[in-house]
Design a protein around this motif. Structure first.
Motif, short mmCIF file in Angstrom:
data_model
loop_
_atom_site.label_atom_id
_atom_site.label_comp_id
_atom_site.label_asym_id
_atom_site.label_seq_id
_atom_site.Cartn_x
_atom_site.Cartn_y
_atom_site.Cartn_z
N GLU A 108 0.84 -1.32 0.10
CA GLU A 108 0.11 -0.03 -0.02
C GLU A 108 0.71 1.18 -0.08
OE1 GLU A 108 -2.35 -0.23 3.40
OE2 GLU A 108 -3.74 -1.99 2.62
N TRP A 109 1.90 1.03 0.92
CA TRP A 109 2.72 2.42 0.93
C TRP A 109 3.47 2.70 -0.52
CZ3 TRP A 109 3.46 6.24 3.15
CH2 TRP A 109 4.30 7.16 3.28
N ILE A 146 1.83 2.73 -3.36
CA ILE A 146 0.74 3.62 -3.96
C ILE A 146 0.95 4.83 -3.76
CG2 ILE A 146 -1.58 4.03 -4.22
CD1 ILE A 146 -2.25 0.88 -3.23
N VAL A 147 1.00 5.02 -2.44
CA VAL A 147 1.61 6.52 -2.14
C VAL A 147 2.71 7.38 -2.72
CG1 VAL A 147 2.09 7.98 0.10
CG2 VAL A 147 0.30 6.28 0.20
N SER A 191 -2.79 6.74 -8.95
CA SER A 191 -3.30 6.37 -7.94
C SER A 191 -4.25 5.19 -8.24
CB SER A 191 -4.03 7.34 -6.96
OG SER A 191 -4.31 6.58 -5.61
N GLU A 192 -5.16 5.32 -9.12
CA GLU A 192 -6.15 4.09 -9.50
C GLU A 192 -5.36 2.88 -9.95
OE1 GLU A 192 -8.98 4.19 -8.82
OE2 GLU A 192 -9.79 6.15 -8.43
N ARG A 228 -3.07 1.01 -7.55
CA ARG A 228 -4.16 0.60 -6.55
C ARG A 228 -4.62 -0.60 -7.33
NH1 ARG A 228 -5.83 0.81 -2.08
NH2 ARG A 228 -5.66 3.33 -2.14
N TYR A 246 -1.88 -3.28 -7.19
CA TYR A 246 -1.71 -4.09 -5.78
C TYR A 246 -3.05 -5.02 -5.34
CZ TYR A 246 -2.28 -4.07 -0.72
OH TYR A 246 -2.49 -4.40 0.51
#
Ligand code: ADP
Ligand code: MG
Lengths: 133, 276, 118
Positions: free
Chosen positions: A12-13, A15-16, A44-45, A48, A51
């Motif tokens: 998740e990190w 993505i940031v 971001s989309e 994600r 991920y």
């Protein structure tokens, strides 16, 4: 100025981090605030989706120059399960994960150019471009 | 070493220019709709000839040519004046130096060399003119875009955005940005989008307006759509477009009354005598 | 990272000042619901003035938290959504239809007051 950057998406990190990269590069290239937000959101989309659906993959962001026309190219690639029905996945509201199903159709609208290539069992590659206004 | 054509061009400069000027004059006289002042034409032709010669002899220094094209287009002269000038120049050069060839082979060579010298000017001319033209169109378009979507704060909490002209996707984006920035800047609670000046409302335009209204709601204000003419009401319904998510009024006046109600205010009439 | 939740009179105020990563967003959802339950407030303002990007994932968390709060009897108003963020949300096709909004924190509180007391 960074000319090309690639971020491995594994958690998740990341993505940031990918978002941050899009934010920085679009700003450096001189995109206006709204387009900066569009690019950041699109990244971001895509990150994600990698991920969530492919476990891991890459987001590559690079400035491009097409005969004097400047832009930013975002490439998302993974060797995940691929998308069975791309047409369906591009529909607003279509989701297999209880999400909003807004990601892929959204990215297409947020960016100026959008190409998706996906094959079941092989992976997914998405190329999206935003031109500098 | 100069090519034979260049040498000829240098040697017969006076003759070529004179002949060229003469043909340009004739052409101008034949053009019926020409609104170009004759005196200006002579001076311009002289400069044009100078510029062509400079370009050829200086071998590529294009500054003069560029400036000249810029000025011609700025004064509103047609591009055909420039292209015609080059065509005539080519003909005149062939006419003058063609006679110097001793046999067909040489003549052919002279032709080819002439083309090699004049084609680049011709190309450059078209390229520069197109570029300047595009530039102008771009600037005008931008100016128009900025002018055409102002948000007017008519009173505290209430703003109006009058839309005039057709709305395409590009303009819709700009309208949306101006609208939202304006809402924040003026701290508007209600925005009236006035479409009196929009000639055609089709599904696309309606879609853009609905999106703008939705975005306005996200930043924390409300939209009222006003200026709906009867025929637009008809198209909206016939196309099956629903605008039910935000209020619509037929006139700006009614819209403002609604906006006042929404912001818990009303217009009161004050007695002229000021009684009590 | 935890987003601070302040209590002011009968309301909860949250100003989101950090990059919303997933963990932070989920944690926030949980914290807010617990706080509503614990304090019994009827109104919440979430201010997003400092947020420069909302993707569909965060949008979903936000609209979920509004619906969940409403189940606990608290009304949530989102405030300060920036123009650029509003436009990208519209591009994504997300209108947050049932979520109340206001220009800023102050207006958000006003809105709650009017709807809860008036
Ligand atoms: N990289 C990917 N690999 C495999 N499947 C994907 C990928 N990206 C998207 N998908 C599929 O497409 C669907 C739609 O994606 P999206 O529009 O982003 O909506 P959401 O993520 O909310 O489901 C997803 O639910 C998933 O099934
Ligand atoms: Mg997605």
């Amino acid at each position: 100025m960074r000319t090309q950057s690639c971020i491995k998406i594994k958690n998740e990190w990341n993505i940031v981090q990918a978002r941050q990269l899009g934010r920085d590069l679009s700003k450096q290239l001189g995109f206006q605030t709204v387009d900066q937000a569009r690019i950041t959101t699109a990244i971001s989309e895509l990150a994600r989706n990698i991920y969530l659906y492919a476990n891991d993959g890459f987001i590559k962001v690079e400035p491009i120059n097409d005969m004097g026309k400047l832009g930013l190219k975002v490439v998302s690639s993974d060797k995940g399960p691929g998308i069975k029905d791309v047409r369906k996945a591009m529909e607003d509201g279509y989701t297999t994960s209880g999400g909003l199903g807004a990601g892929l159709p959204g990215v297409k609208r947020l960016m100026d150019e959008f190409k998706i290539h996906s094959q079941e069992g092989v992976g997914t590659e998405i190329v999206a471009i935003k031109w500098l206004r | 070493m100069d090519s034979p054509v260049i040498a000829h061009l240098k040697e017969h400069k006076d003759k070529i220019v004179e002949l060229w000027m003469k043909k340009m004059d004739e052409a101008a006289a034949e053009a019926p709709q020409s609104n170009i002042n004759y005196k200006a034409l002579i001076t311009t032709n002289e400069t044009f000839a100078e510029v062509i010669y400079n370009y050829i002899l200086n071998d590529g220094s294009s500054r003069n040519l560029n400036e000249f094209i810029g000025r011609i287009l700025q004064f509103g002269w047609p591009l055909s004046y420039l292209t015609h000038g080059i065509q005539v120049f080519r003909r005149v050069v062939i006419e003058v130096i063609g006679g110097k060839a001793e046999n067909t082979k040489e003549l052919l060579q002279l032709y080819q060399q002439t083309d090699a010298i004049i084609d680049p000017i011709s190309n450059k001319l078209i390229h520069d003119a197109a570029e300047q033209w595009e530039n102008t169109v771009y600037l005008q378009k931008n100016a128009l875009m900025e002018l055409s979507a102002p948000l007017i704060p008519v009173m505290e909490k209430i703003s109006v955005m009058p839309l005039i002209g057709t709305i395409d996707t590009e303009r819709a984006k700009l309208i949306m940005e101006n609208l939202l920035e304006g809402v924040i800047e003026h701290r508007s609670e209600v925005v009236l989008i006035d479409i009196t000046g929009v000639p055609i409302v089709d599904t696309m335009v309606a879609h853009h307006i609905i999106q703008a209204a939705e975005a306005v709601r996200l930043v924390g204000a409300k939209c009222i759509l006003v200026g709906i003419r009867p025929e637009i009401a008809q198209t909206i319904v016939n196309l099956g477009i629903t605008l039910s998510d935000f209020p619509t009024r037929s006139t700006l006046k009614e819209g403002i009354e609604t906006a006042l109600k929404m912001t818990k205010r009303e217009i009161v009439f004050i007695d002229q005598e000021g009684s009590d | 990272m935890r987003i601070p939740i302040l209590k002011l009179h009968d309301y909860l105020l949250i100003s989101i000042q950090v990059e919303l990563d997933d963990q932070t967003a989920i944690q926030f959802q949980q914290d807010l619901l617990e706080k509503i339950h614990e304090t019994g407030v009827k109104g919440v303002v979430i201010d997003l003035t400092s947020v420069d990007m909302i993707d569909s994932y965060i949008a979903k968390i936000l609209s979920d938290v509004v619906r969940m709060s409403s189940l606990l009897g608290a009304k949530v108003v989102l405030t300060g959504i920036r123009p650029a963020v509003a436009i990208t949300l519209i591009d994504l096709g997300i209108t947050l239809k049932d979520v109340p909004t206001a220009l800023d924190l102050e207006k958000g509180l006003e809105k709650l007051q009017q709807e809860l007391e008036g």
